[in-house]
Every structure is written in C-alpha cells, then in structure tokens.
Design an enzyme around this catalytic site. Structure first.
Site, PDB file in Angstrom:
ATOM      1  N   LYS A  70     115.882  49.487  54.573  1.00 20.10           N
ATOM      2  CA  LYS A  70     116.546  48.437  55.348  1.00 20.10           C
ATOM      3  C   LYS A  70     116.750  47.234  54.426  1.00 20.10           C
ATOM      4  CE  LYS A  70     116.114  45.753  59.660  1.00 20.10           C
ATOM      5  NZ  LYS A  70     115.315  45.478  60.868  1.00 20.10           N
ATOM      6  N   SER A 100     117.502  45.767  65.437  1.00 19.35           N
ATOM      7  CA  SER A 100     118.249  45.336  64.271  1.00 19.35           C
ATOM      8  C   SER A 100     118.359  46.398  63.189  1.00 19.35           C
ATOM      9  CB  SER A 100     117.597  44.099  63.671  1.00 19.35           C
ATOM     10  OG  SER A 100     116.301  44.416  63.192  1.00 19.35           O
ATOM     11  N   SER A 129     113.098  46.502  67.193  1.00 20.34           N
ATOM     12  CA  SER A 129     114.143  46.769  66.199  1.00 20.34           C
ATOM     13  C   SER A 129     114.039  48.091  65.450  1.00 20.34           C
ATOM     14  CB  SER A 129     114.191  45.634  65.173  1.00 20.34           C
ATOM     15  OG  SER A 129     114.866  44.532  65.711  1.00 20.34           O
TER      16      SER A 129
END
Lengths: 485, 95, 484
Positions: C76, C151, C175
């Site tokens: 990420k 997210s 998330s």
C-alpha cells in the site's frame, strides 16, 4: 492611577534547561552543539512522514532527579502531549511536551534575598519537552534558513510560581537553579550555547491590590545580566504605560541587549490555541518507587547542605562557603585540595585568589585549568611544611600555570627551597646587621613600638638577600635575638 | 448545531488552510452536520468513566541514551524544494 | 500461476517449478496490462522487482532463503519504501521519494518478498471508497463501475484481480476489512500494536494498524509470521511474544463459542448480506462452533467517537506537511503564512481538509472536553462492552459491511452516509481488537465479507476459524471472469 501609586512587581520564570543526554529526547541523533546545519537532524527530528518518537530514558531519569532535589511530587504516571502550532523551526507542526500529568510538580527552592533573609520560591511544575530548531534570519537575502539540529534536544521546562518581586530575586532564583542543575549533572549550564535560558513573565500591581496585573512574557534571556536588565526595563515600561493612562497588553516581548529594551514580537502576534492532547504515539511513563529510590541515591551533596557543612565543619566564612559552592566544579576542586592539605582556609584563599584571578584573566573554565586541584594541594602542602614561603608560592603557582611542571619540580629546578638551615640564616642576618649600622643604632634607641617597625625593615633586607627563600619566622626570631642583645 | 463564518475562518487559520469566500457557507453546513453526528455521543452519561487514550493498557518502554544516527542531510534534503548551504529555506520571517 | 496463493507459489519456487524471475515478470505484465482499467497501482516498480527476483533466485540456489523468498507482493502506498515514490494517495506527496523503509517493508524485504509496486488508496487513508485518491479511484475488479472500498482499495483490487498474490493494507476504521469484503478477499486487521507503525504514514495514530490482504487465511498467517512483532522504533508496538500464526490453522473449531453481536444485525444491514452471513454462521456451526447472541450496546456511538478521535489525531499528524522539508510547496509564497496555507490548500484534497477542519475544531479551546475527552470516554465504554463479551465467548462473528460495494460517485458527496457505512468495523479499531474479513458469498456478482473479531492478540484464533471456514467453502477461490 495617580503618580503616587506604589507598585509591586510580580515575576514568574520559565527556565529551559537542556538535559545533558548524549542523544535527543525522541531519537538517536546527537545533541552535540555547533554542528553544520541539519547534519544532526534525522528522520524523526525532521518529522518525515511515518516516523515515530521513542523516549530517551536518561531524559526521564534526569527530570526525576531534579524533582527529587527540589522536594517535588513525582507522580507514578506521567504523559506526553502535543502542543500544536505552526512555525518553521517546529518540523511536525506540534511540539511534544507535557500538559496534564507533568513529570514533576509542586517543588520549591530557597533563595537569599539579602544578607540575613531567605525566601521560598515555589516551583509549580517541571516538564519534559523537545526543543525546536533554529532560524537563521541573517544569512539569506529574502529568506529565513531553518536548521533543525537543535530540534528534539531534551528540555526540562521549570515553571515557577510568580513569587519573585524584583529583578534581583529573579536572578538569585535563576542562579540557584543554575547551580542545582549542574550539581545534579543534568545540564551543563552553558548560557552562551543556550543550554540554560529563561523567559520571564512580568507584571505590576498597586502594592495594596490582590489582583495580578496583565503580564508580558519576555523571551530570549540568556545571561544573568540581561535578565536583570530586561526585567528592570520592562517594569519601568509597564509603570510608565499605566501611569500615562494606557494599558499593558498580554504579549510576547523580545529583549534586545544591544538597545537594552524589550519589544513586541510580531511573529507571535496571533493568539494561539495550542490544542493540547495526549500524544497518541507515546504511552504513559511509569515511574516506580524503586526507580525513584535508585535515582535518589545518585543525588550528590547539594549546594545548600555543602555550604552549611563548610561553615560548621571546616570553619570557613559564609562568604567563602558561598563562593566555593557556586557550582560543582569549584566545590569539587576545593574538596580535592582540602583532602590533600586539610587546610580549608588556605585552599579557599588560593582558589578564590590566585587561581580565580588567573582563570578570569585568561578566560578559562575551571575544568580546563592548567593547575589541577592535585597540583595546588601539593603546593599548599609545601607551604605548610615550610619548603616554600607564601611569597615564593606565588612564583611557583605562576610557573605551574605556565606549564613548567608541578610544584616540587619547579622548586627544585629553580632552586626555590626555603632556607631553614639556621646557620645559613644566621650568616645572612649577621651580614645584614653589619651592613646597616645606622638602623641598628636607631633600633637600640627606640621604643618597643618603633622597634616593631624597624624589625620589618631588617626582615625585608634579609629576605631580599636570601632571594625570598629564608624562612620568615626564623629570620624574625634571629633578628630579635641579635638586636636585643 | 450551527457554525458561523468567523468560526470556520478561525479553524481554517489554525489549520493553515485557505477557504474561498464562496465555499464558506457549504463548509459551515458540512461541518455542522458532522458535529451533529458527533454530538450523538451525548446520549450516554460518561461522568464516572476514565478516558481511554490508547487501546492497550501499557506503559512506555524507554530507549537507552545512545547516539545511533549519522548525518544523512543530503538524502533527506533531496525531498525539499528549497535549501541552501544546508538550511531549509522559508520566506523571510520577522521576529 | 497467477491464480496461485502465496503458499502455492512458495512450494512452486521451492520445487523449482518456476523461478522468481519468471514469476515476477509474469505478474509485472499482468499489473501493467490491467492497471489501465483498474488503476490499482500508483507505482509499478518493474526494474527493481526484476532485480530483486534475480537476487531471490540466486539466494534460493545457494540455499540462503526463507519460505517466501522470491514471492511477489504489493505494498500500500502508505508504507515508506526507500528510494521509491511514496505518495499516500496525495498530491502533497506526489513527488516524495521515501528516504527510508517502513519496519513492515524492511521485514518483508528481509524475508525475500519482491515488491511489484505501490497500491492506490484514499488520500492519507481517509475514505471508504478509494475515490479520495489524488491519482483517481481504483476500480472493483468484480465490476469496474463499483468502488473497491477503501482506504486500501488498490491493494484489495490488485489481489482480487490476481495482479499480485497478496498485498499490505492499513486499517484505521475498517480500511483493510471493508475493501477485502467489497473485493472478495481475506484481510486481517491485527491487534493494535501487533504490527509496527514505523514508516507507515500516520492518519490516526491510536487507531492505525497495518496488516495483510490476501486470498486465503493461510496466506494471511504466512504474512503475519513476517510482519508481526515488537519494534524498538514504535513506542506503541507490543512487546509480548509472537506466535507462529500457521501453527493452529488446522485446529478443530469444535466447541468454540462464537458471539453474534445483536447490534451488527440491525436495520442498517442489507437483507441479502444478512442471509449470506447467516449461511456462513451455519457453515461454522457444522464445524462444531457454538453461537450465542451477545450485546455490544454502544455500537451506535462508535461512529461519533471515531469521527472525533480520528480527525483530531489526523489534524495534528498532518501538520508536518508545510511545504518546507518535503511535499508540495506552492509557487512563490509571498510570506510564511502564504507558504503554509497555499501549500496545504493545494496539496490536500477535499476529504482530508474536511477531516483536518473537524479535528482542529474538536481540539480547539473550549471544545476539548465536550468532544475529545468525551470521545475518549465513549471509547472506554466501547472497549468495556467488548471486555464483557469476551468473558462469555471466544470470538465474535458478523458482517463486515452493511452492503456490497457501492457505485462510483454514489456516496462521494454525502460524507455522513459514507462515514456511517463503517458501523461494523470502527469498534474494533477503537478497542484495538484484531478482526478479519473473509469472503462469504455474492449478491449480484458482488462479493460479501463476513467478519470475525477476536480478543486482544487472538489473531491466531480468528485466522484458525477463517481457515477452517475456507476449507469448507470456496468463496475465496472465486476470481472475476475478466481476470481469470
């Protein structure tokens, strides 16, 4: 307010003492002073995305030590908070500090206000925080340069109650703390390098009123002299303002030592709302009773106790004791010479006399003195056992200062031993008497009082003849014997 | 809950954000709606509750006082837009 | 090969069926091809990945390797990767080359993982749809008109489309779990403090936690074995023993007591989702688990408390973006204030600014007690609810989300509705608990996740239950047609 109002000054101090750790409070960067800009600012100090603080245990221990030394409360649990504001020297946009549950609270310290009176100054709290960086406003045309080497240095902010009523008291308090932190070895006390600095909150009120006046905070006070001058200036300024019908505004002012005045700081104009909240990156600090006990054992004899001991045990005067305990370096130096000589007064005189004079003249710190405590002690012993006279000792001291060796070597090399051989002294005395017939006559016809004076004359002559090496008391005795015959 | 223009401007200033004059009204409304959501917390009495700053009940470990970092100025300043002589530059600040 | 799990790739490498270089080249091609439509990568680190794969092959040949040497992974873009652009989905950091590795990244590198690239995400992890990314939203591989969730939407999308066998995510209010649910993969949010946060760009420090996103619970365990553990650089990282997360995978779950929080089956829950979760529960019952109804009475307050704590911490965490030392700097600032305000105004997107504003407000003078302190107290109440429940049961089960992945733009202009959709996930963050989302069926060809929540440091147990469930079902094996 009419012109006859009598004003009382109210002063509270916030002292920032940089703790003498090797690394920063939340990172492993060096705290060494004077490095090239931003060479001692690592990822954590720069507040790079993703970095996290980790607390330096020494910073915690040093704060606890200070708390114990001022008889303060040290709660079991202490927490760090974020103080949020924007400034270029504050890389994260917040300063990690303490707000609720500071590490030290409610201590006190006693200061002298004059020869016979003392006063307690209460210390509200002492909390840990990280220092900010430094702005360089001078070296760039349209810019300010930011150096973050100092960012993250550990500070102990020591906050007093507004218990001081004049500049002198403020300075005395400051000196007392300055001395204490050095004794505790938690701060080097170097004011030029900013390791020990203070802000003063100053206000005035009519002497018969309880309510405190509006205060101004004066920043950038980094010498005892400036602090006194700045407070005095500020008090006059406030009185003048009020007496001319104006008001004091609450603001931050900067002391300018060149002009000896304080002025409002434009950069701090905006009313701040620091939005303190517990720093979620740091867990609470636990200070156990065992930790406190261990730290307490490390606390050395502190100046107040030392001073009293010098007076009671070593029979030194109050004046001498005060001077010899001003900082741990001088006290240690004194104690070392005393350990060697067992002559407190002589040690005191030499340290505060020739040694201090030489240090001052050459602008050298005691720590760097070319004459060590051991060297001085040994020299004093040589005075004690009559190897040299006090007068010759001054010559020896100077030679030691200049690096000619220790006292013994110098005395031998320069042949400065005191002459105690009574035959040799007798020879010089006899010669002197023969060479000064008129004075001998005069002596013989004089009153006792006059004789005393004339003896001095003969002693002088003998000493000169012996190049100062003759033992003065022996000379004295012999002269009297011969002249009174 | 309602927020007025000056409150929004003050928050924006504290946060160092600029808000277009035209957007102030919508910001007021948006923030007020969120505050209304937040205020649902008031339905529970918390008078006797200790605040929880941190999900785990732990105390901090402490780091030994050692210098572990070396100079990495060049590496770090590669991400800065304006530097000179080792300094980070900002518009002139008047103290 | 691209349909393989991490465990399968590991044995393929071990048995020399394939080299790491071949593997990585294959994945990189897939990434480049499908990223055009999915937009799940912000950066694809092709050259570096191939270089690392070659090294991995050499190390394997020399016998100097771990189980996972040479397997691909995506990071990420919230994790700092030394020498590689690390944007956090923001214009603010669109040119930021991280000068150091996050602890998680360092550990994965040391264990031989080969990074394929950095995945798309909501800006600074603030969002539940990936739509707040400066680089445009990642798409859901099951339907490109739908969001992948957020997210960690890029990671979920990439794993679901098999552009990488596994990826990392971070979870502040759901998330990892919500995008895992929306994309039909397995995602674990570990106990707060289990995985180091050092080098993981902070959103809300007391809630953030990094974790694995993969196809299976087994793979999640493999990754946890690498990334979990104490870190001297993170004061909040837990110092207790880490376990071998693969050790208990095959333990029987017979007799386990699983609680069903009644508040997680409320009016907010889509009926079809409810049915699928109930099917999941029945599966676990077949395996011998016992279910009882439990109460988490203050669940409703989790959203309000979260939307105080998270923005408050973020408003402070994001103050460091001032245009001075890194990040976006406005052109020709006329003074210091202009430098700050314009750099931040230009560098941050709308949602980030919204949260900074909320956070600044709730901490500002006069409001601290009413909002921030109150939220911390509510947080205590929520944690206490869990404490009581965990006296009675071993773990909890329920839905991850109220519904399936929503359409792009559906909730973009309705922040409140977006916030409320986190209702089943934020409590675990407030209480610091581990929770996993596992694929449990489909509605209109969109995946649905079931959530298992454990007590502090009970990752092993919930991974075990998830693995047993996956042995009995094959929802986690489904791949969107386009990406088969």
């Amino acid at each position: 307010m009419n012109k006859n109002t009598e004003w009382q000054t109210i002063i509270g101090l916030e002292i920032h003492a940089q703790l003498a750790t090797k690394s920063k409070i939340f990172s492993g960067s060096s705290t060494k002073y004077g490095a090239a800009p931003n060479t001692q600012a690592n990822a954590v100090d720069l507040g790079l995305p993703g970095v996290l603080p980790v607390i330096n245990e020494q910073a915690i221990f040093m704060a606890v030590k200070f708390g114990l030394a001022i008889g303060a409360e040290i709660p079991k649990k202490s927490i760090f908070a974020r103080k949020n504001y924007f400034y270029p020297d504050l890389p994260k946009g917040y300063q990690i500090s303490q707000f609720e549950l500071p590490i030290v609270s409610n201590g006190q310290i006693e200061i002298d206000i004059d020869e016979n009176n003392k006063k307690i100054i209460r210390i509200t709290r002492a909390h840990l925080e990280e220092d900010a960086g430094k702005s360089n406003h001078d070296d760039f045309l349209n810019n300010t340069g930011v150096d973050l080497n100092r960012a993250g240095n550990p500070l102990l902010e020591i906050v007093s109650e507004p218990d001081m009523n004049n500049a002198k008291e403020a300075v005395n308090y400051l000196k007392k703390i300055h001395s204490l932190v050095q004794y505790l070895k938690i701060c080097d006390g170097n004011m030029q390098e900013g390791s020990f600095r203070c802000d003063a909150n100053v206000s005035i009120r009519p002497i018969d009123k309880e309510e405190l006046g509006i205060r101004a905070e004066i920043k950038n006070l980094n010498s005892f002299k400036f602090i006194e001058a700045a407070i005095n200036y500020e008090v006059d300024r406030q009185i003048e303002l009020i007496e001319s019908g104006k008001k004091v505004v609450q603001e931050t002012r900067l002391y300018d030592p060149n002009k000896n005045e304080t002025r409002s700081m434009r950069s701090k104009e905006e009313a701040n709302d620091y939005r303190y909240f517990p720093d979620p990156d740091l867990l609470p600090i636990l200070i156990t009773d065992e930790t406190k006990k261990k730290i307490k054992e490390e606390i050395p004899e502190l100046p107040d106790i030392k001073r009293k001991r010098y007076i009671s045990e070593l029979d030194l005067s109050k004046y001498d004791s005060n001077n010899l305990t001003i900082n741990p370096d001088i006290a240690n130096y004194f104690e070392e010479t005393f350990r060697i000589t067992k002559e407190a007064k002589m040690c005191a005189n030499w340290i505060m006399g020739d040694l201090s004079a030489s240090l001052n003249k050459n602008n050298i710190n005691l720590k760097d003195s070319p004459v060590s405590a051991k060297m001085l002690g040994e020299m004093i012993n040589l005075i004690k056992n009559n190897t040299i006279s006090g007068k010759i000792a001054k010559v020896v001291f100077e030679a030691m200062w200049n690096g000619d060796g220790n006292a013994k070597e110098i005395i031998e090399n320069k042949n400065l031993q005191q002459v105690t051989d009574s035959k040799e002294i007798e020879k010089i005395v006899t010669e002197t008497i023969t060479e000064n017939k008129p004075q001998v006559e005069q002596y013989k016809n004089s009153s006792d009082e006059k004789k005393q004076k004339l003896i001095g004359f003969f002693v002088g002559k003998v000493m000169k003849k012996s190049k100062g090496k003759a033992n003065p008391s022996q000379v004295n005795e012999l002269l009297r014997k011969k002249l009174d015959n | 809950m309602s927020l007025d223009k000056s409150e929004i401007q003050n928050i924006a200033l504290l946060a160092r954000l600029t808000i277009d004059e035209d957007d102030i009204a919508s910001h007021c409304k948006e923030l007020a709606d969120i505050i209304d959501l937040i205020e649902k917390m008031n339905s529970v009495d918390t008078a006797s509750i200790e605040p929880l700053a941190h999900p785990l009940d732990l105390f901090s470990r402490l780091r030994t006082d050692n210098v572990t970092e070396k100079n990495e100025r060049e590496n770090f300043q590669a991400n800065a837009t304006e530097t000179k002589d080792g300094y980070y530059l900002v518009p002139k600040v008047i103290e | 090969m691209h349909q393989s799990t991490l465990a399968e790739l590991s044995s393929a490498l071990e048995s020399k069926k394939i080299s790491s270089e071949e593997l990585i080249r294959g994945y990189i091609e897939r990434c480049k091809k499908h990223n055009v439509s999915l937009n799940c990568f912000i950066t694809i680190t092709e050259d570096e990945a191939i270089k690392k794969a070659k090294i991995a092959d050499k190390n394997r040949a020399r016998g100097n390797h771990t189980l996972l040497t040479g397997v691909p992974v995506a990071q990420k873009d919230i994790f700092c990767t030394n020498g590689v652009k690390t944007t956090c989905g923001s214009k603010m950091l669109s040119n930021f080359i991280a000068p150091y590795d996050a602890t998680l990244v360092k550990k994965m590198n040391e264990n031989g993982f080969v990074m394929l690239g950095k995945t798309n995400m909501d800006e600074f992890a603030m969002g539940s749809s990936n739509e707040t990314s400066f680089f445009g939203p990642a798409k859901n591989p099951w339907n490109n008109d739908n969001v992948p969730g957020g997210s960690s939407g890029g990671s979920a999308s990439a794993v679901a489309a098999r552009l990488c066998p596994a990826a990392t995510g971070t979870d502040t209010g759901g998330s990892i779990r919500q995008p895992a649910s929306f994309c039909g993969i397995t995602g674990l949010k570990p106990t707060y403090g289990r995985v180091s946060r050092y080098g993981m760009i902070a959103f809300a420090s007391s809630l953030d936690q990094g974790g694995p996103m993969a196809q299976t619970a087994e793979d999640v365990a493999l990754i946890m074995n690498v990334i979990a553990g104490y870190d001297g650089n993170d004061s909040t990282s837990a110092n207790n023993k880490i376990e071998d997360y693969t050790k208990n995978l095959n333990d029987s779950i017979k007799g386990l007591k699983i609680g069903l929080p009644q508040q997680y089956f409320d009016k907010n829950l889509n009926n079809d989702v409810a049915n699928l979760v109930e099917n999941g529960i029945k599966e676990l019952e077949k395996l011998g688990a016992k279910f009882i109804d439990v109460d988490l009475p203050h669940t409703e307050l989790s959203i309000p408390a979260y939307y105080v704590v998270a923005p408050a911490e973020c408003s402070s965490n994001l103050s460091r973006y001032d245009g001075i030392r890194f990040g976006h700097r406005c052109n020709e600032p006329k003074d210091l204030k202009d430098l700050y305000c314009r750099s931040r105004q230009e560098g941050f997107g709308k949602e980030v600014k919204r949260r900074i504003m909320i956070g600044t407000y709730v901490l500002s003078a006069g409001y601290y007690d009413a909002y921030y302190l109150k939220a911390q107290k509510v947080r205590q109440i929520i944690r206490n609810d869990f404490k009581e429940v965990f006296d009675k049961v071993d773990l909890l089960a329920g839905p991850t989300t109220t519904g399936t992945a929503f359409r792009l733009n559906e909730k973009l202009n309705d922040p409140i509705s977006m916030y409320l959709s986190d209702i089943y996930t934020v409590s675990a963050n407030l209480a610091g608990l581990p929770a996993i989302s596992i694929p449990s069926g489909f509605i209109n060809e969109l995946p649905v996740g079931m959530q298992l929540i454990g007590n502090h440091f009970q990752e092993s147990l919930i991974i075990n239950v998830a693995h047993q469930y996956q042995k009995a079902t094959d929802w986690h094996k489904k791949i969107p047609k386009k990406y088969e």
